[in-house]
Design a protein around this motif. Structure first.
Motif, PDB file in Angstrom:
ATOM      1  N   LEU A   4      61.930  37.484  77.659  1.00 33.75           N
ATOM      2  CA  LEU A   4      60.613  37.411  77.475  1.00 33.75           C
ATOM      3  C   LEU A   4      59.897  36.029  78.034  1.00 33.75           C
ATOM      4  N   ASP A   5      60.520  35.049  77.596  1.00 30.79           N
ATOM      5  CA  ASP A   5      60.131  33.805  78.138  1.00 30.79           C
ATOM      6  C   ASP A   5      60.091  33.693  79.442  1.00 30.79           C
ATOM      7  N   THR A   6      61.056  34.293  80.146  1.00 29.28           N
ATOM      8  CA  THR A   6      61.292  34.037  81.488  1.00 29.28           C
ATOM      9  C   THR A   6      60.250  35.047  82.214  1.00 29.28           C
ATOM     10  N   ARG A   7      59.935  36.148  81.497  1.00 30.32           N
ATOM     11  CA  ARG A   7      58.731  37.093  82.327  1.00 30.32           C
ATOM     12  C   ARG A   7      57.410  36.058  82.132  1.00 30.32           C
ATOM     13  N   LEU A   8      57.197  35.732  80.909  1.00 28.10           N
ATOM     14  CA  LEU A   8      55.891  35.030  80.659  1.00 28.10           C
ATOM     15  C   LEU A   8      55.862  33.572  81.615  1.00 28.10           C
ATOM     16  N   ASP A   9      56.879  32.990  82.012  1.00 23.44           N
ATOM     17  CA  ASP A   9      56.988  31.887  82.633  1.00 23.44           C
ATOM     18  C   ASP A   9      56.612  32.310  84.153  1.00 23.44           C
ATOM     19  N   ARG A  10      56.762  33.352  84.600  1.00 23.85           N
ATOM     20  CA  ARG A  10      56.324  33.822  86.027  1.00 23.85           C
ATOM     21  C   ARG A  10      54.956  33.953  86.053  1.00 23.85           C
ATOM     22  N   LEU A  11      54.075  34.154  85.024  1.00 22.83           N
ATOM     23  CA  LEU A  11      52.870  34.197  84.915  1.00 22.83           C
ATOM     24  C   LEU A  11      52.162  33.035  85.660  1.00 22.83           C
ATOM     25  N   ASP A  12      51.171  33.059  86.058  1.00 26.12           N
ATOM     26  CA  ASP A  12      50.264  31.668  86.800  1.00 26.12           C
ATOM     27  C   ASP A  12      49.322  31.207  85.653  1.00 26.12           C
ATOM     28  N   TRP A  13      49.729  30.548  84.854  1.00 29.09           N
ATOM     29  CA  TRP A  13      49.046  30.018  83.652  1.00 29.09           C
ATOM     30  C   TRP A  13      47.995  29.253  83.992  1.00 29.09           C
ATOM     31  N   ALA A  14      47.941  28.534  84.867  1.00 30.75           N
ATOM     32  CA  ALA A  14      46.566  27.726  85.340  1.00 30.75           C
ATOM     33  C   ALA A  14      45.491  28.715  85.691  1.00 30.75           C
ATOM     34  N   ASP A  15      46.131  29.946  86.617  1.00 32.82           N
ATOM     35  CA  ASP A  15      44.979  30.964  86.852  1.00 32.82           C
ATOM     36  C   ASP A  15      44.622  31.526  85.773  1.00 32.82           C
ATOM     37  N   ILE A  16      45.312  31.925  84.640  1.00 36.36           N
ATOM     38  CA  ILE A  16      45.273  32.402  83.434  1.00 36.36           C
ATOM     39  C   ILE A  16      43.880  31.633  82.640  1.00 36.36           C
ATOM     40  N   GLY A  17      44.178  30.335  82.721  1.00 33.86           N
ATOM     41  CA  GLY A  17      43.444  29.468  82.102  1.00 33.86           C
ATOM     42  C   GLY A  17      42.009  29.390  82.886  1.00 33.86           C
ATOM     43  N   SER A  18      41.768  29.556  84.163  1.00 35.14           N
ATOM     44  CA  SER A  18      40.644  29.620  84.952  1.00 35.14           C
ATOM     45  C   SER A  18      40.005  31.001  84.610  1.00 35.14           C
ATOM     46  N   GLN A  19      40.805  32.134  84.417  1.00 34.08           N
ATOM     47  CA  GLN A  19      40.099  33.150  84.064  1.00 34.08           C
ATOM     48  C   GLN A  19      39.496  33.197  82.636  1.00 34.08           C
ATOM     49  N   LEU A  20      39.961  32.789  81.946  1.00 31.39           N
ATOM     50  CA  LEU A  20      39.671  32.559  80.425  1.00 31.39           C
ATOM     51  C   LEU A  20      38.587  31.610  80.408  1.00 31.39           C
ATOM     52  N   ASP A  21      38.391  30.804  81.100  1.00 34.96           N
ATOM     53  CA  ASP A  21      37.133  29.793  81.225  1.00 34.96           C
ATOM     54  C   ASP A  21      35.990  30.220  81.866  1.00 34.96           C
ATOM     55  N   ALA A  22      36.086  31.217  82.822  1.00 33.86           N
ATOM     56  CA  ALA A  22      35.081  31.632  83.679  1.00 33.86           C
ATOM     57  C   ALA A  22      34.677  33.166  82.979  1.00 33.86           C
ATOM     58  N   GLU A  23      35.502  33.919  82.334  1.00 35.95           N
ATOM     59  CA  GLU A  23      35.161  35.301  81.782  1.00 35.95           C
ATOM     60  C   GLU A  23      35.421  35.550  80.300  1.00 35.95           C
ATOM     61  N   GLY A  24      36.103  34.556  79.704  1.00 33.58           N
ATOM     62  CA  GLY A  24      36.342  34.775  78.169  1.00 33.58           C
ATOM     63  C   GLY A  24      37.531  35.573  78.199  1.00 33.58           C
ATOM     64  N   TYR A  25      37.939  36.370  79.247  1.00 30.24           N
ATOM     65  CA  TYR A  25      39.331  37.093  78.951  1.00 30.24           C
ATOM     66  C   TYR A  25      40.112  36.691  80.154  1.00 30.24           C
ATOM     67  N   ALA A  26      41.536  37.219  80.240  1.00 29.88           N
ATOM     68  CA  ALA A  26      42.049  37.417  81.199  1.00 29.88           C
ATOM     69  C   ALA A  26      43.191  38.258  81.360  1.00 29.88           C
ATOM     70  N   LEU A  27      43.139  39.244  82.335  1.00 30.10           N
ATOM     71  CA  LEU A  27      44.032  40.350  82.172  1.00 30.10           C
ATOM     72  C   LEU A  27      45.459  40.161  82.531  1.00 30.10           C
ATOM     73  N   LEU A  28      46.481  40.838  81.907  1.00 33.50           N
ATOM     74  CA  LEU A  28      47.888  40.653  82.210  1.00 33.50           C
ATOM     75  C   LEU A  28      48.315  41.958  82.705  1.00 33.50           C
ATOM     76  N   PRO A  29      48.312  42.430  83.896  1.00 35.85           N
ATOM     77  CA  PRO A  29      48.750  43.884  84.313  1.00 35.85           C
ATOM     78  C   PRO A  29      50.340  44.158  84.024  1.00 35.85           C
ATOM     79  N   GLY A  30      50.289  45.064  83.362  1.00 32.90           N
ATOM     80  CA  GLY A  30      51.727  45.839  83.303  1.00 32.90           C
ATOM     81  C   GLY A  30      52.792  44.653  82.453  1.00 32.90           C
ATOM     82  N   LEU A  31      52.319  43.996  81.499  1.00 38.22           N
ATOM     83  CA  LEU A  31      53.259  43.089  80.582  1.00 38.22           C
ATOM     84  C   LEU A  31      54.123  43.790  79.772  1.00 38.22           C
ATOM     85  N   LEU A  32      53.603  45.183  79.419  1.00 44.84           N
ATOM     86  CA  LEU A  32      54.496  45.945  78.747  1.00 44.84           C
ATOM     87  C   LEU A  32      54.943  47.229  79.610  1.00 44.84           C
ATOM     88  N   ASP A  33      56.227  47.257  79.721  1.00 40.56           N
ATOM     89  CA  ASP A  33      56.716  48.434  80.630  1.00 40.56           C
ATOM     90  C   ASP A  33      56.146  49.713  79.851  1.00 40.56           C
TER      91      ASP A  33
END
Length: 234
Positions: A4-33
């Motif tokens: 799970l940590d490996t999967r989360l580490d593959r996400l772009d957390w800088a981009d996620i932070g930018s989405q949260l700053d801009a919209e108040g949410y950040a989408l994580l498509p297909g995080l659960l199979d």
């Protein structure tokens, strides 16, 4: 390090932070199979799930299922791993708003702060909505210790299992009309959303904007979703 940590580490957390700053949410498509999403949806039938009718509490129509002695695997390690990454962004938000409070690096320590503040009622739950059911606009920010972000996920397939049931948010800025947001979710998608407030940069600097979230009326079928909170309620 877990898978799970490996999967989360593959996400772009800088981009996620930018989405949260801009919209108040950040989408994580297909995080659960799909298999895991379906398996979690079946937890609404677990014998130790505490069922609460939304009608009885005046909070819409449908059923919420709160977890008993512990969350089903893999939600507990998943929540801890997500908190570890989001605490950085939560502290950044506090820096931006000039708030002195800092969130600890690990969920276990933050939960200890919750207990010390008398917050021991779990907020994380599954929702099960049938035809005509809905969840009105609300916030889950009771108590002294509130984490500014939470997780939502969809455990049913829109268009196949149900129709309607969109996850929606509103953002209220001072002296402005509310801004509606629709978070587009498919089976297994998750999103990080602001719990109640986030910083917004205006002409004179940063200030707080207020957010609420809801699930629109289900028009056909049955919608099952997940909502994970990092803090507990009094």
């Amino acid at each position: 390090m877990t898978a799970l940590d490996t999967r989360l580490d593959r996400l772009d957390w800088a981009d996620i932070g930018s989405q949260l700053d801009a919209e108040g949410y950040a989408l994580l498509p297909g995080l659960l199979d799909a298999g895991l999403a379906r398996s979690l949806a079946q937890q609404t039938a677990a014998p130790d799930a505490r069922r609460v009718s939304l009608e009885s509490s005046g909070l819409g129509c449908g059923q919420l299922y709160y977890f008993g002695a512990g969350m089903p695997a893999p939600l507990e390690p998943w929540r801890a791993a997500l908190y570890r990454r989001l605490a950085v962004h939560a502290n950044r938000w506090n820096d931006t708003l000039e708030v002195e409070r800092r969130y600890p690096a690990e969920l276990e320590e933050f939960q200890r702060h919750n207990r010390n503040a008398g917050q021991m009622r779990a907020l994380s739950h599954l929702s099960r909505l049938g035809v005509e059911d809905h969840v009105p606009l609300h916030q889950r920010n009771e108590g002294e210790q509130v984490f500014p972000m939470q997780i939502i996920a969809l455990l049913s397939e829109p268009g196949s299992d149900f129709q309607g049931g969109e996850f929606v948010m509103t953002e209220q800025r001072p002296r402005m009309q509310s801004r509606p947001l629709v978070v587009p979710l498919k089976l297994g998608d998750a999103a990080i959303i602001a719990t109640a407030e986030r910083p917004y940069k205006g002409a004179k600097g940063y200030y707080r904007v207020n957010l609420k979230h809801a699930i629109s009326r289900v028009r056909k079928g049955e919608r099952i979703g997940l909502e994970l909170s990092f803090h507990d309620a009094p």
